[in-house]
Design a protein around this motif. Sequence first.
Motif, PDB file in Angstrom:
ATOM      1  N   ILE A  42      14.314  -2.893  -4.677  1.00 13.49           N
ATOM      2  CA  ILE A  42      13.095  -2.619  -5.429  1.00 13.49           C
ATOM      3  C   ILE A  42      13.229  -3.254  -6.810  1.00 13.49           C
ATOM      4  O   ILE A  42      14.313  -3.674  -7.220  1.00 13.49           O
ATOM      5  N   MET A  43      12.126  -3.331  -7.518  1.00 18.00           N
ATOM      6  CA  MET A  43      12.112  -3.783  -8.910  1.00 18.00           C
ATOM      7  C   MET A  43      11.722  -2.599  -9.786  1.00 18.00           C
ATOM      8  O   MET A  43      10.649  -2.013  -9.613  1.00 18.00           O
ATOM      9  N   ASP A  44      12.606  -2.229 -10.721  1.00 19.51           N
ATOM     10  CA  ASP A  44      12.292  -1.173 -11.674  1.00 19.51           C
ATOM     11  C   ASP A  44      11.345  -1.708 -12.750  1.00 19.51           C
ATOM     12  O   ASP A  44      11.164  -2.922 -12.901  1.00 19.51           O
ATOM     13  N   ARG A  45      10.770  -0.789 -13.526  1.00 24.83           N
ATOM     14  CA  ARG A  45       9.856  -1.198 -14.589  1.00 24.83           C
ATOM     15  C   ARG A  45      10.514  -2.204 -15.550  1.00 24.83           C
ATOM     16  O   ARG A  45       9.892  -3.202 -15.921  1.00 24.83           O
ATOM     17  N   GLU A  46      11.758  -1.942 -15.934  1.00 23.40           N
ATOM     18  CA  GLU A  46      12.410  -2.849 -16.874  1.00 23.40           C
ATOM     19  C   GLU A  46      12.617  -4.238 -16.281  1.00 23.40           C
ATOM     20  O   GLU A  46      12.567  -5.248 -16.997  1.00 23.40           O
TER      21      GLU A  46
END
Length: 386
Positions: free
Chosen positions: A178-182
């Motif tokens: 997944i891609m986190d917000r940061e």
Amino acid sequence: MEELIAKKVSDMPPSGIRKFFDVANEIGDAISLGVGEPDFDTPWHIREEGIYSLEKGKTVYSANAGLLELRQEICRYTQRRFDLIYSPTKQCLVTVGGSEGIDLAMRTLLEPGEEVLVPEPSFVSYKPCVVLAGGVAVPIPTREEDNFKLTAEELEKAITSKTKILVLPFPNNPTGAIMDREDLVKIAEVLKDKNIIVLSDEIYAELTYGKNHVSIANIPGMYERTIVLNGFSKSFSMTGWRLGYALGPEPIISMMTKVHQYALMCAPTTSQYAGIEAMRNGDEDVRLMREAYDRRRRVMVEGFRSMGLSCFEPEGAFYVFPNISATGMTSEAFCEKLLMDQRVVVVPGTAFGESGEGFVRASYAYSIEAIKEALSRIEIFVSKHI
């Protein structure tokens, strides 16, 4: 006849996923962990709405963009679940599965020779859709040591004057990354001064474990340049209903609707009525399925690690992507020999791009019993080779 077939089609390799699935069908006692399809039935209340629509004779074409009632529910759902606000009349298109959205976006946006950046390993359809639309697919390898995320540094290096689209395939098939917000903020920083559209495939958005999904459209400056693709197949176990949707800037969605109008007319009406019920009352079904996948995920990861294979812990979707390089075999050879020796189907990582070499994909969209039996057989096989 071969001379009549377009070269870009004849040169296109068949899906590496289907190859092993078809072989498994010919072997009666094989256990398949190969296909990314939920093993749950579509929840009854959703099926019931589809049945009722047929009983009531609601079998005519819908509007090209989809039933307005469904588009309204999609936009309510997207705001409720992901804090994204779209107009149901101007920014929403109902598609024939999420895959049609990929094809429509490429055909709507690409001129011949323009480039599409595709982080890999990733879903098998992106590159062929780029080619069929006359574009050039440019892979960006993601790495196990980066948790299979797209990094801003790799993105920056891949961008050229011909870059038109960035595909953002997260949560990811096949890696479960997944891609986190940061992470997304860094990607947005690279793109802020560039005229590049993001195609964010969020079909697994509801299937994340321990973290809530964040869309790149939530990041300041990205809403205006992002097409969000999603659908009903994975979250609601509605694969055969063939129902998806695209959300994004009005000028792009209107043109995608035009292509859809000529190519498909509209999504299946019966499926659309079922989709309305899923959007309104399906949250609990999604939660229960997600919890079941989470249990299976932990069994699968522990199983591969206990047999001596490195295995990234997926945070989304329903796949694990163990590293099989310790066996000394290529991904393709591992899968072929495993199938013949132990009657278990997994998919070679190379089916999802060259950077998938040394890995295989195993789906945990199967029962715990099937997963445990498959792991037992795989362990027997692996023990002979490491």
